[in-house]
Design a protein around this motif. Structure first.
Motif: not given
Lengths: 523, 504
Positions: A143-144, A147-148, A151, A162, A166, B400, B405, B441, B452-453
């Motif tokens: 998943l991680l 996602y990135f 995304g 994204a 997720f 996370f 996770l 989440l 980040f995005l």
């Protein structure tokens, strides 16, 4: 040494991730080549695995089984059998190709390739893991990075896509976590099994569940089957859990689309075969006509019509068309699995492999044209055949393979699925077979609009150059697999056959046992 | 073993070291110009306290003669207990103090002429928590709780020029006053019912002469006000968002990690050894007639749901983490209601994991606030692309992990909690917990998304990481990942620590 081959395949990419992190971020070419180099060992080990795999046994091969966390009896247990071998090979083939497809990534290359290699580790791990806990860890580990990767490096609506991907997957896996724990504690109560997450021992637990209705007339194992099914259905993606897929595909960069369609979707059906079939066989037989056959047929029809709609409705996105077509094609897998006949289940797993290669080709082809024209509107091209003849040839192979043309790989697997399912599920099979017409119509329509006719005048400004060597290196191996499996499907079928028939037996005998028990109860 | 006042001092080294450090800080504060040194004294003191605490059990080293083997007992005429449970919490609490002091060294808010008072009071608060973890007498439980509360009020209001800080301190004081008043009223009912303040005697009295159920129930609910206030459980959580928002960031971190852990220690020690009986196969039975597990089941579900739902819409990251820490109190309470040793050790394990990831998250908030002066989500925009790639990556790991996770420590913590819940066949609780994880989440990922995005805006400057915070962040994030892959030693430590001293 031999038994550690799977461990090496899983963790080589992880070592690659660490190496990539240590490289200076300016050395972009070095990063690319390093990432590529670290996916190759798995590829060559995969070839070795293919040559040395014993096709005559249902037993696990190349097993490593060592304790990991002793207080909970969690083990590092990896192995391969006929159910997983084709998927491991598919991952090993697609990952180097996807690195090649990522050559044009232009932002934070280091992070991209590091995350990609982590994803590679997680995917291989899911297919190798034979301990439920380990399976879950690898499952979530995907998943991680995903996602990135969507995304950060995706298209305009990447954030939405994204987080949607997720949340959907996380909801599913949360259900799986609870089921896993119920299995664990139930196993502790069964004589001769004891607390364990071992997927080869947990089948013995199935008969010991209480069968009285718990909620809405469903018993505990039935609820667990449904919870596990929802988890896997999100990944397949089966209607109505599919809505994340078109978004994710449209926004993801090319290589990630390839991985999504080529490997991640297969995890849904693979998980059902690996977990639901052996662990809850009677419930599998009970639910298969509804959840697998009927839903599978609906997936085929629905996906095909949605893909057809992309030819006529704005924004006429080619990538979205391919995304919906893979929902449609995964329906065949579900239908074949639900049949419990040798042809059906063999066809299903072969279709998983074939769909992996063909859809990967389709997404790569979309990526090639997008790199040049910076758009993917079906009506934005025309007459490409005369501008890019080689590209058109490769495209033709992939599109006709997706259509199910005899002589190419998907034909064999789809026919096997339909043949196998015909005896048990007549109406779904009929629907599935008739949908081939819709599939042909949207694919042909696309070919006609994009490739045939007169070349457009604006191509002069667009600099549409012919497909280059790097791109051919990605597409030709896949094309070769498609052609070879079209003539000689036994190259893959022989690997699967014995294990899959064993799985079939498990479900069928459990269903006869439970119907015997019901007959006894009636008397 | 039941020791008197003088003999007990030999077993009180960690507390003694803390007291000496506090005195040293206050004295040195009077003489030196350079106030920066005071933080170092506090750090050394807290670290020594940690070494001596963990020396009692962890490394197998005997700093104190005669403690191993029959190394548990009552100190100070049955006021506090020295048992593996207390030592576990002392380790966690001294780790919290070390972490907070270390964090404060790199904080711009704390840096000022009054640092000496700050560090002294911080250590004093830690000292109070040590006693909370080991109190076996309602009187000392109350005194230590009040001591911790009073020091926390001062710490919260440390930023005298900041109105929010003052407001937070006042709110905290008022809520705290009401909660502890309610609690001591409940204690007086318990005393009236049983004729004792000593946990072991309360337990014996409740088992022998079954008291009136309603009376006991009311007494427990009144006492829960105090406990629930310390761990920030619904409906005693209202102070948390405002206080977390207003307090200096290291103090917020300390409240969310240390204060909560101490509150849980007090809660567990009162409800398990004092109000329940250890039965077969690691299961516990509560005193007949008082169904507090049912009550706590509802509290746990409501706490996590409300915390998570309220966090969804927060724009200030400190406030968001405040609601998240309310939700985590709910998760930890899941282990509390199942009445088994599995539940207890899952709680202990989760508290360790929670310490790592929550402290880490607050450090990143502080790094951002140091550089930009902002604590809202906007301050995090594009953090990874403007020089803050390392804190952003660490923050992603912590968030996370808070979500649960794998392969991060938070997952393992939740795994053990859910395992205990499923084993106790509280399926509904498990489902509610799972759904809450999914909800959480969304807001954790929103921070990651922003870092980040999103593209950085031009207004925000570069974010630099100083060595103090960088090294602490590195330790915490590596620990979060490593504990997600190999957690057996910590789990065994938690497992060994579920033993309460009940008298011999």
């Amino acid at each position: 040494m031999e038994s550690s081959i799977l461990t090496l395949m899983i963790f080589f990419p992880l070592a690659g991730m660490v190496t990539v992190f240590c490289l200076p971020s300016q050395a972009k070419d070095l990063i690319r080549w390093t990432a590529f180099a670290f996916t190759l060992p798995a590829f060559f080990l995969g070839i070795w695995l293919y040559l040395n795999f014993d096709t005559t046994t249902t037993a696990l091969q190349f097993v490593v089984n060592v304790p990991w966390i002793e207080s909970f009896n969690i083990r590092y247990f990896v192995g391969v059998d006929g159910v997983s071998i084709s998927m491991i090979l598919l991952t090993a083939v697609l990952c180097p190709i996807c690195i090649l497809a990522s050559w044009n990534i232009e932002r934070a290359e280091k992070g991209y390739f590091a995350l990609f290699l982590l994803l590679d580790t997680a995917m291989t791990g899911v297919f190798c893991a034979m301990d439920f806990f380990l399976f879950f860890i690898f499952w979530e580990l995907m998943l991680l990075p995903m996602y990135f990767l969507i995304g950060i490096w995706g298209g305009p609506r990447r954030e939405y896509a994204a987080i949607k991907f997720f949340l959907y997957t996380m909801l599913g896996s949360a259900l799986m976590l609870v089921c896993m724990l119920v299995f664990y504690f139930q196993a502790g109560a069964v004589e001769g099994v004891g607390y364990t997450f071992d997927l080869t021992q947990l089948p013995a637990v199935a008969q010991h569940f209480q069968t009285e209705p718990l909620l809405l007339g469903f018993s505990l194992p039935q609820i667990m089957w449904l919870a596990l099914f929802i988890n896997f259905a999100v990944k397949i993606p089966a209607f109505p859990f599919h809505t994340w897929l078109p978004d994710a595909h449209v926004e993801a960069p090319t290589a990630i689309s390839v991985i999504l369609a080529g490997v991640l979707l297969k995890m849904g059906t693979y998980g059902i075969l690996r977990v639901n079939y052996p662990l809850l066989p009677a419930e599998t037989f009970f639910f298969a006509p509804y959840c697998l056959a009927a839903l599978g047929a609906w997936n085929i029809v629905y996906g095909a019509f949605c893909a057809l709609a992309q030819c006529f409705t704005e924004p006429k996105d080619l990538k979205k068309l391919v995304a919906y077509s893979s929902i449609s094609h995964m329906g065949y897998v579900m239908l074949g699995m639900a049949s419990f006949t040798p042809q059906g289940i063999n066809g299903a797993v072969l279709q998983m492999f074939n769909h992996g290669t063909i859809t990967a080709m389709l997404f790569l082809i979309v990526g090639v044209i997008y790199d040049r024209a910076h758009h993917r509107r079906i009506d934005g091209f025309g007459g490409l055949a005369s501008v890019m003849p080689v590209y058109t040839g490769v495209m033709g192979l992939a599109f006709f393979a997706a259509m199910g043309l005899p002589g190419l790989s998907a034909f064999i697997s789809e026919v096997l699925c339909l043949l196998g399912a015909w005896h048990t599920h007549k109406i779904p099979t009929l629907l599935g077979a008739l949908t081939v017409i819709i599939t042909a119509s949207y694919l042909l329509w696309t070919i006609q609009q994009m490739f045939l006719g007169k070349p457009r005048e604006e191509y002069a400004d667009m600099h549409l150059s012919e497909i280059n060597t790097r791109e051919l290196c990605m597409l030709v191996p896949l094309g070769a697999i498609v052609v070879i499996l079209g003539f000689y499907p036994h190259a893959v079928l022989d690997l699967l056959d014995v294990s899959l028939q064993g799985l079939n037996e498990v479900v069928l005998s459990a269903s006869t046992n439970s119907s015997d028990a019901a007959a006894v109860a009636l008397r | 073993m039941n020791l008197g006042s003088i003999e007990s001092l030999a077993y009180l080294y960690p507390e003694g070291i803390l007291v000496l450090s506090i005195l040293a800080i206050f004295l040195v504060d009077l003489c030196v110009e350079d106030k920066e040194r005071l933080g170092n004294i506090a750090l050394v003191g807290a670290a020594l306290a940690l070494v001596f605490t963990s020396g009692l059990s962890f490394f197998g080293v005997r700093f104190i003669e005669g403690l191993q083997g029959a190394g548990e007992g009552w100190l100070f005429h049955r006021m506090i207990a020295l048992d593996s449970f207390a030592i576990f919490f002392k380790v966690i609490l001294s780790l919290s103090v070390v972490g907070t002091v270390w964090m404060s060294l790199g904080s711009r808010e704390i840096n000022g002429p009054n640092q000496g008072e700050y560090y002294g009071i911080l250590l004093a608060s830690g000292l109070g928590m040590f006693f909370m973890a080991s109190a076996t007498n309602l009187l000392l439980a109350y005194l230590s709780l009040e001591f911790v509360s009073l020091t926390s009020y001062v710490l919260t209001g440390y930023l005298t020029r900041n109105r929010r800080s003052g407001e937070a301190a006042l709110k905290y004081l008022i809520y705290g006053g009401v909660a502890s008043g309610t609690m001591i009223y409940g204690m007086s009912w318990i005393f009236g019912l049983t004729g004792s303040l000593d946990y072991a005697e309360i337990n014996a009295a409740l088992l022998q002469n079954a008291p009136d159920h309603l009376t006991l129930f009311i007494a427990l609910v009144l006492m829960l006000a105090g406990f629930g206030y310390k761990i920030a459980a619904v409906p005693f959580h209202m102070w948390a968002p405002d206080v977390y928002h207003g307090a200096p960031i290291p103090v917020t971190a300390f409240l969310s990690v240390g204060s909560k852990a101490a509150g849980f220690a007090l809660l567990m020690r009162f409800f398990y050894p004092a109000l329940s009986q250890s039965g077969d196969a690691g299961m516990w039975q509560f005193v007949p007639g008082v169904e507090w597990p049912q009550l706590m089941l509802i509290v746990a579900m409501v706490t996590m749901t409300l915390g998570n739902l309220a966090a969804l819409n927060q724009h200030n990251v400190k406030r968001l983490l405040a609601y998240s820490s309310i939700a985590h109190a709910g998760y930890i309470l899941m282990g509390f209601v199942v009445l088994s040793d599995e539940g207890l050790r899952a709680m202990l394990f989760y508290i360790v994991v929670y310490y790592l990831m929550n402290l880490g998250a607050f450090i990143v908030v502080m790094v951002v606030a140091n550089n930009t002066g902002r604590e809202d989500l906007e301050g995090f925009r594009g953090l990874a692309w403007r020089g803050g790639a390392l804190p952003a990556a660490a923050m992603a790991i912590f968030l996370f992990s808070l979500t649960g996770l794998p392969p991060l420590a938070g997952f393992i913590g939740k795994f053990y909690l859910f395992a205990a819940v499923v084993k106790g066949q509280f399926y509904w609780l498990a489902v509610v917990g799972i759904l809450n994880s999914v909800v959480s989440l969304y807001y954790y990922a929103r921070i990651v998304k922003t870092m980040f995005l999103d593209e950085p805006s031009d207004l925000e400057g570069e974010v630099a990481l100083d060595p103090h915070n960088g090294s602490l962040l590195a330790i915490l994030s590596v620990a979060t990942v490593v504990l997600g892959v190999y957690w057996a030693p910590v789990f065994d430590f938690a497992d060994r620590s579920t033993r309460f001293f009940l008298g011999s």
